[in-house]
Design a protein around this motif. Structure first.
Motif, PDB file in Angstrom:
ATOM      1  N   THR A 144       0.858  -1.222   0.104  1.00  0.00           N
ATOM      2  CA  THR A 144      -0.022  -0.015   0.101  1.00  0.00           C
ATOM      3  C   THR A 144       0.793   1.223  -0.098  1.00  0.00           C
ATOM      4  N   HIS A 147      -2.250   7.705  -1.833  1.00  0.00           N
ATOM      5  CA  HIS A 147      -2.825   7.688  -3.350  1.00  0.00           C
ATOM      6  C   HIS A 147      -2.786   9.192  -3.750  1.00  0.00           C
ATOM      7  N   ALA A 171      -0.303   8.021  -6.366  1.00  0.00           N
ATOM      8  CA  ALA A 171      -0.247   6.867  -6.907  1.00  0.00           C
ATOM      9  C   ALA A 171       0.464   6.760  -8.025  1.00  0.00           C
ATOM     10  N   ARG A 175       3.769   4.181  -9.079  1.00  0.00           N
ATOM     11  CA  ARG A 175       3.546   3.449 -10.232  1.00  0.00           C
ATOM     12  C   ARG A 175       5.172   3.645 -10.930  1.00  0.00           C
ATOM     13  N   GLU A 188      -3.490  -1.972  -9.736  1.00  0.00           N
ATOM     14  CA  GLU A 188      -3.441  -1.246  -8.899  1.00  0.00           C
ATOM     15  C   GLU A 188      -5.255  -0.893  -8.507  1.00  0.00           C
ATOM     16  N   GLU A 189      -5.164  -0.549  -7.175  1.00  0.00           N
ATOM     17  CA  GLU A 189      -6.695  -0.232  -6.834  1.00  0.00           C
ATOM     18  C   GLU A 189      -6.673   0.975  -5.813  1.00  0.00           C
ATOM     19  N   PHE A 190      -7.762   1.497  -5.646  1.00  0.00           N
ATOM     20  CA  PHE A 190      -7.893   2.380  -4.508  1.00  0.00           C
ATOM     21  C   PHE A 190      -8.771   1.891  -3.182  1.00  0.00           C
ATOM     22  N   HIS A 198      -5.926   4.940   0.080  1.00  0.00           N
ATOM     23  CA  HIS A 198      -4.424   4.573  -0.184  1.00  0.00           C
ATOM     24  C   HIS A 198      -4.669   3.815  -1.625  1.00  0.00           C
ATOM     25  N   ALA A 199      -3.506   3.707  -2.247  1.00  0.00           N
ATOM     26  CA  ALA A 199      -3.363   3.111  -3.341  1.00  0.00           C
ATOM     27  C   ALA A 199      -2.520   1.552  -2.819  1.00  0.00           C
TER      28      ALA A 199
END
Length: 209
Positions: A144, A147, A171, A175, A188-190, A198-199
């Motif tokens: 994590t 974001h 984020a 990446r 990748e998700e929120f 967070h990401a």
């Protein structure tokens, strides 16, 4: 608030509020699907590093109970002491994540949940590169990150009277850092958290050949 040594603030905060933190997140269930998904992607008896392991629950306990060889690292001596009691089947080491040493290609997976965000920004990209080096070809990083970018403190963290410090990029920056470290971002998700979030990244060290 001017912080001379943010890592020491983090260490002292978790030393002071280890049990308080556990109680505040005692009903946390979001880890379970992440850990279930990870176990489908790694060998049946994988070697796993939990970087920022806290008191060992739920990550180290769940993975060790499933038969994986787990090493946990945390900057807080209180957290590590409790982890050794709570998860005796895993190995734990009190250390700064940015300074701990492991041989190359030591792990099938490295997990770092809500820990990178407690490390100074300029130390995070080199740490991600080290993580990539610790992974075996085809190994997974599950972590994590921030974001949105933010650095700051809470002088009464969780209402427990201790100060906590965070620093994270956004984020898109993470990446890029993961890619530069030599990892391939697969997902990748929120992850919502209160008014923000967070990401969550799944990244993989490319297989050889």
């Amino acid at each position: 608030m001017d912080i001379d040594d943010p890592k020491d603030v983090v260490r002292r905060g978790y030393d002071a509020l280890s049990r308080h933190y556990e109680q505040s997140y005692a009903t946390e269930t979001k880890y379970r699907p992440w850990l279930d998904a990870l176990q489908k992607r790694i060998p049946a008896t994988a070697t796993v590093l939990d970087l920022g392991c806290g008191h060992g629950v739920p990550v180290a306990r769940a993975l060790a109970s499933a038969g994986h060889r787990v090493t946990g690292v945390d900057i807080s001596g209180v957290q590590i002491s409790r982890a050794r009691e709570l998860v005796p089947e895993a190995e734990f080491r009190q250390a700064d994540a940015t300074a701990v040493e492991f041989p190359a290609a030591s792990f099938d997976a490295v997990i770092s949940l809500y820990a990178l965000i407690h490390i100074p920004l300029d130390e995070q990209p080199p740490l991600l590169a080290r993580i990539a080096n610790w992974l075996r070809p085809g190994g997974w990083f599950l972590g994590t990150t921030g974001h949105s970018a933010w650095t700051g403190t809470d002088d009464d963290w969780l209402g427990g009277g201790a100060t906590m410090w965070w620093s994270h990029a956004d984020a898109a920056t993470y990446r890029d850092w993961l890619t530069r470290a030599g990892l391939t971002v697969q997902e990748e998700e929120f992850v919502p958290e209160g008014d923000g979030g967070h990401a969550l990244f799944w990244a993989r060290r490319p297989s050889e050949g």
